[in-house]
Write an enzyme that holds these catalytic residues in place. Structure first.
Site, PDB file in Angstrom:
ATOM      1  N   THR A 185     -15.041  18.171 -18.861  1.00 28.68           N
ATOM      2  CA  THR A 185     -14.042  18.380 -17.827  1.00 28.68           C
ATOM      3  C   THR A 185     -14.509  17.612 -16.602  1.00 28.68           C
ATOM      4  O   THR A 185     -15.706  17.557 -16.326  1.00 28.68           O
ATOM      5  CB  THR A 185     -13.841  19.888 -17.535  1.00 28.68           C
ATOM      6  OG1 THR A 185     -13.033  20.026 -16.370  1.00 28.68           O
ATOM      7  CG2 THR A 185     -15.139  20.618 -17.339  1.00 28.68           C
ATOM      8  N   GLU A 329     -13.371  25.620 -19.520  1.00 28.51           N
ATOM      9  CA  GLU A 329     -14.541  26.493 -19.634  1.00 28.51           C
ATOM     10  C   GLU A 329     -14.198  27.869 -20.201  1.00 28.51           C
ATOM     11  O   GLU A 329     -15.095  28.658 -20.489  1.00 28.51           O
ATOM     12  CB  GLU A 329     -15.191  26.679 -18.251  1.00 28.51           C
ATOM     13  CG  GLU A 329     -15.886  25.446 -17.709  1.00 28.51           C
ATOM     14  CD  GLU A 329     -14.972  24.558 -16.874  1.00 28.51           C
ATOM     15  OE1 GLU A 329     -13.740  24.589 -17.120  1.00 28.51           O
ATOM     16  OE2 GLU A 329     -15.467  23.831 -15.998  1.00 28.51           O
ATOM     17  N   LYS A 439      -4.974  18.112  -9.114  1.00 27.05           N
ATOM     18  CA  LYS A 439      -4.542  18.129 -10.506  1.00 27.05           C
ATOM     19  C   LYS A 439      -3.144  17.527 -10.601  1.00 27.05           C
ATOM     20  O   LYS A 439      -2.181  18.098 -10.129  1.00 27.05           O
ATOM     21  CB  LYS A 439      -4.563  19.539 -11.067  1.00 27.05           C
ATOM     22  CG  LYS A 439      -4.665  19.506 -12.566  1.00 27.05           C
ATOM     23  CD  LYS A 439      -4.995  20.846 -13.132  1.00 27.05           C
ATOM     24  CE  LYS A 439      -5.554  20.701 -14.533  1.00 27.05           C
ATOM     25  NZ  LYS A 439      -5.559  21.954 -15.250  1.00 27.05           N
ATOM     26  N   TRP A 444      -7.235  15.719 -13.878  1.00 23.81           N
ATOM     27  CA  TRP A 444      -7.986  15.853 -12.631  1.00 23.81           C
ATOM     28  C   TRP A 444      -8.199  14.523 -11.924  1.00 23.81           C
ATOM     29  O   TRP A 444      -8.464  13.507 -12.551  1.00 23.81           O
ATOM     30  CB  TRP A 444      -9.371  16.442 -12.901  1.00 23.81           C
ATOM     31  CG  TRP A 444      -9.371  17.868 -13.321  1.00 23.81           C
ATOM     32  CD1 TRP A 444      -9.806  18.355 -14.523  1.00 23.81           C
ATOM     33  CD2 TRP A 444      -8.955  18.999 -12.565  1.00 23.81           C
ATOM     34  NE1 TRP A 444      -9.672  19.713 -14.550  1.00 23.81           N
ATOM     35  CE2 TRP A 444      -9.148  20.138 -13.369  1.00 23.81           C
ATOM     36  CE3 TRP A 444      -8.426  19.153 -11.273  1.00 23.81           C
ATOM     37  CZ2 TRP A 444      -8.842  21.422 -12.919  1.00 23.81           C
ATOM     38  CZ3 TRP A 444      -8.118  20.433 -10.843  1.00 23.81           C
ATOM     39  CH2 TRP A 444      -8.330  21.554 -11.662  1.00 23.81           C
TER      40      TRP A 444
HETATM   41  P1  AMP Z   1      -8.809  22.446 -16.974  1.00 23.92           P
HETATM   42  O1  AMP Z   1     -10.229  22.777 -17.161  1.00 23.92           O
HETATM   43  O2  AMP Z   1      -8.544  20.987 -16.876  1.00 23.92           O
HETATM   44  O3  AMP Z   1      -7.945  23.139 -17.954  1.00 23.92           O
HETATM   45  O4  AMP Z   1      -8.362  23.012 -15.547  1.00 23.92           O
HETATM   46  C1  AMP Z   1      -8.502  24.356 -15.200  1.00 23.92           C
HETATM   47  C2  AMP Z   1      -7.922  24.586 -13.834  1.00 23.92           C
HETATM   48  O5  AMP Z   1      -6.507  24.318 -13.845  1.00 23.92           O
HETATM   49  C3  AMP Z   1      -8.027  25.982 -13.319  1.00 23.92           C
HETATM   50  O6  AMP Z   1      -9.306  26.254 -12.783  1.00 23.92           O
HETATM   51  C4  AMP Z   1      -6.928  26.001 -12.269  1.00 23.92           C
HETATM   52  O7  AMP Z   1      -7.356  25.378 -11.074  1.00 23.92           O
HETATM   53  C5  AMP Z   1      -5.862  25.137 -12.910  1.00 23.92           C
HETATM   54  N1  AMP Z   1      -4.872  25.964 -13.622  1.00 23.92           N
HETATM   55  C6  AMP Z   1      -4.799  26.220 -14.937  1.00 23.92           C
HETATM   56  N2  AMP Z   1      -3.746  27.004 -15.234  1.00 23.92           N
HETATM   57  C7  AMP Z   1      -3.132  27.279 -14.063  1.00 23.92           C
HETATM   58  C8  AMP Z   1      -1.986  28.054 -13.682  1.00 23.92           C
HETATM   59  N3  AMP Z   1      -1.236  28.704 -14.574  1.00 23.92           N
HETATM   60  N4  AMP Z   1      -1.669  28.106 -12.363  1.00 23.92           N
HETATM   61  C9  AMP Z   1      -2.396  27.456 -11.442  1.00 23.92           C
HETATM   62  N5  AMP Z   1      -3.487  26.701 -11.734  1.00 23.92           N
HETATM   63  C10 AMP Z   1      -3.851  26.611 -13.025  1.00 23.92           C
END
Ligand code: AMP
Length: 542
Positions: A185, A329, A439, A444
């Site tokens: 990530t 994670e 995001k 990212w």
């Molecule tokens: P990733 O590891 O790329 O899946 O990103 C995870 C991050 O995405 C989380 O820590 C949040 O900051 C964001 N995220 C994931 N799902 C949501 C959601 N339903 N609403 C707002 N932010 C989210």
């Protein structure tokens, strides 16, 4: 006294074995520019995964070795999920959208021994191969007649490898805590961090994910996985689908509204998973074409917050949106917004207040909020603090990265970097992000990396990059700079400088030159204040 029950390991191979044995005729359908629509069954999937496992062993792959993939969603990629993990090796999915330097870092950090790639990624692999001293084989995921001409040394053809093996193979048994897959990530700085899943975490997560009040997987479903298989194990959908024996549809690269709608209708898809940006395209297509769904019943949406307008648009098409929160994670599922009986019965306006929340904890994931001093905050729906999580499918550290591990963990809890509230019923709402990242369409972008790069420009005194709202991509980067005395930074020049280091989609959408940046009491740029002031900049200027 120990319980007197069998100690059978929770292994990923048990999922595909189950699907092949009890739902052997259920289909896996996948689209690819190369093959058109391909279909076969779970029985075929298991047979071919076994042949792949044997081929890997013949190449000298051993338990714990990392095997990389650069591939879109397709049946061969699922075979890698099962074949690689099934023999005890680690299936390392790589996000091909990352900047080349990041891919280079990831492959070397993981010490991948074999890299499997879709034919479309051959040029990328050719460019990067000189920097991959540890990769011994490149396997192009195609048949020999379609094998592209390539400069890659040791390039092998996927179908040739499989053709040389029989399916006469018993999945080996080993400790359920053995590593099964690896996913990096890109977090706050350009240095990606590896999340190393285990067989046990994957199987437990697949069980939790498929529960009725989570994502409600069933053998009666036709599931279309749009979320990429290189993002958090494709939201673990290939595992959960096999666990219940659901028909699985993989769209390949065609993710526009028209192509997806055609696929949904042709295969009678009932359930699908994707980030909001994909659904915007789909909803736009439906509006313009006047088409509807004849089979789709629900969608799981996460990765970024789901706007209420999107849920209501889906309501009109009779599709229930399941809003979920998670991270690479957390395997990825952490919370899901299914409504308990009392809430489901509320009038629409009241119910909507719950629907926009990121949801309640699911069994297996503990949640708590930490204040600035680390102390736990009350679950009153008002106090906001950093969300901490723990559970059997939450990362206990990062692969070979002590520094990132130390920063992410606090007393056995994982620090998410998301700022949220929790109410008395355990519903979690994300209100901000403490990690300095943007995001965009589910991918990212590191603000710190952009800032560091732009500070190298002789006209720039100070720089900040913030994520601002965008109608399609949810967030896009905005660069705000203060000029050095007597200098006038030029927008195109600054963007040109960044373009040397970053992928095009990572570049800021706009550049503002301001007299000064706001600062916090500790002297840091106050990004909250910047987001308050400029959060709608792109919506206003669009
Ligand atoms: P990733 O590891 O790329 O899946 O990103 C995870 C991050 O995405 C989380 O820590 C949040 O900051 C964001 N995220 C994931 N799902 C949501 C959601 N339903 N609403 C707002 N932010 C989210």
């Amino acid at each position: 006294m120990r319980g007197l029950m069998m100690d059978r390991p929770l292994l990923i191979s048990s999922l595909i074995r189950y699907a092949a044995e009890y739902r052997g005729a259920a289909e896996i359908v996948s689209g690819s520019p190369e093959d058109g629509l391909h279909r076969y069954t779970y029985r075929d999937l298991e047979t071919r995964s076994k042949r792949l496992g044997k081929a890997l062993e013949r190449l000298g792959v051993r338990i714990g070795d990392r095997i990389a993939t650069l591939a879109w969603n397709g049946y061969r990629h699922v075979e890698l999920y099962y074949g690689v993990s099934g023999i005890g090796a680690v299936c390392h999915t790589i996000n091909p959208r990352l900047f080349q330097d990041q891919i280079r870092y990831i492959v070397n950090h993981a010490a991948d021994r074999v890299l499997f790639l879709d034919p479309g990624f051959v040029p990328l692999a050719e460019e990067l191969a000189p920097h991959f001293p540890k990769v011994e084989h490149y396997v192009v995921m195609t048949e020999s007649a379609k094998m592209p001409r390539t400069r890659l040394e040791n390039a092998l053809c996927y179908e040739d490898l499989l053709a040389a093996e029989s399916a006469d193979y018993e999945w080996p048994e080993f400790d359920e805590n053995t590593a099964s897959s690896l996913c990096y990530t890109s977090g706050t700085t350009g240095r990606p961090k590896g999340v190393l899943y285990s067989h046990r975490s994957t199987v437990l997560h697949a069980m939790a994910e498929s529960m009725r009040d989570t994502l409600d997987y069933s053998m009666h479903d036709v599931i279309c996985l749009i979320a990429p298989m290189f993002h958090a194990n494709g939201w673990a959908c290939p595992y959960a689908a096999a666990l219940v024996g659901a028909k699985l549809v993989l769209p390949g690269q065609q993710l526009d509204g028209a192509s997806l709608h055609e696929l949904f209708e042709a295969e009678q898809v009932t359930f699908s998973l994707a980030v909001p940006t994909v659904w915007l395209g789909m909803l736009d297509y439906l509006r313009k074409s006047g088409k509807r769904f004849t089979s789709l019943k629900r969608t799981a949406i996460g990765g970024t917050a789901v706007p209420l307008a999107m849920m209501k648009a889906f309501d009109e098409y009779g599709v229930n949106v399941i809003h979920a929160w998670g991270m690479t994670e957390t395997s990825p599922l952490g919370t899901v917004c299914s409504l308990p009986p009392g809430v489901a019965a509320l009038p629409a306006d009241e119910r909507d207040k719950y629907r926009v929340k990121q949801g309640h904890g699911i069994w297996g994931v503990d949640l708590k909020l930490a204040g600035p001093d680390g102390g736990e905050l009350p679950r009153d729906g008002k106090s906001s603090g950093e969300l901490l999580v723990r559970g059997p499918w939450v990362a206990a550290g990062y692969f070979n990265d002590e520094e990132a591990t130390a920063a992410a963990l606090a007393d056995g809890w994982f620090r998410t970097g998301d700022v949220s509230t929790l109410d008395e019923d355990g519903f979690m709402t994300i209100v901000d992000r403490s990690k300095d990242v943007i995001k965009s369409g589910g991918e990212w972008i590191s603000s710190i990396d952009l800032e560091n790069a732009v500070m190298a420009h002789p006209d720039v005194q100070e720089a900040a990059v913030i994520g601002v709202r965008h109608a399609k991509w949810d967030e896009r980067p905005l660069l705000i700079v203060v000029a050095k005395e007597g200098r006038r930074p030029d927008k195109q020049q600054l963007l040109g400088l960044l373009a040397q280091k970053f992928a095009k989609w990572q570049l800021p959408d706009d550049v503002l030159v301001v007299a000064e940046l706001p600062h916090t009491a500790t002297g840091k740029v106050n990004k909250l204040a910047l987001r308050d002031r400029y959060g709608d900049h792109l919506l206003r200027t669009a």
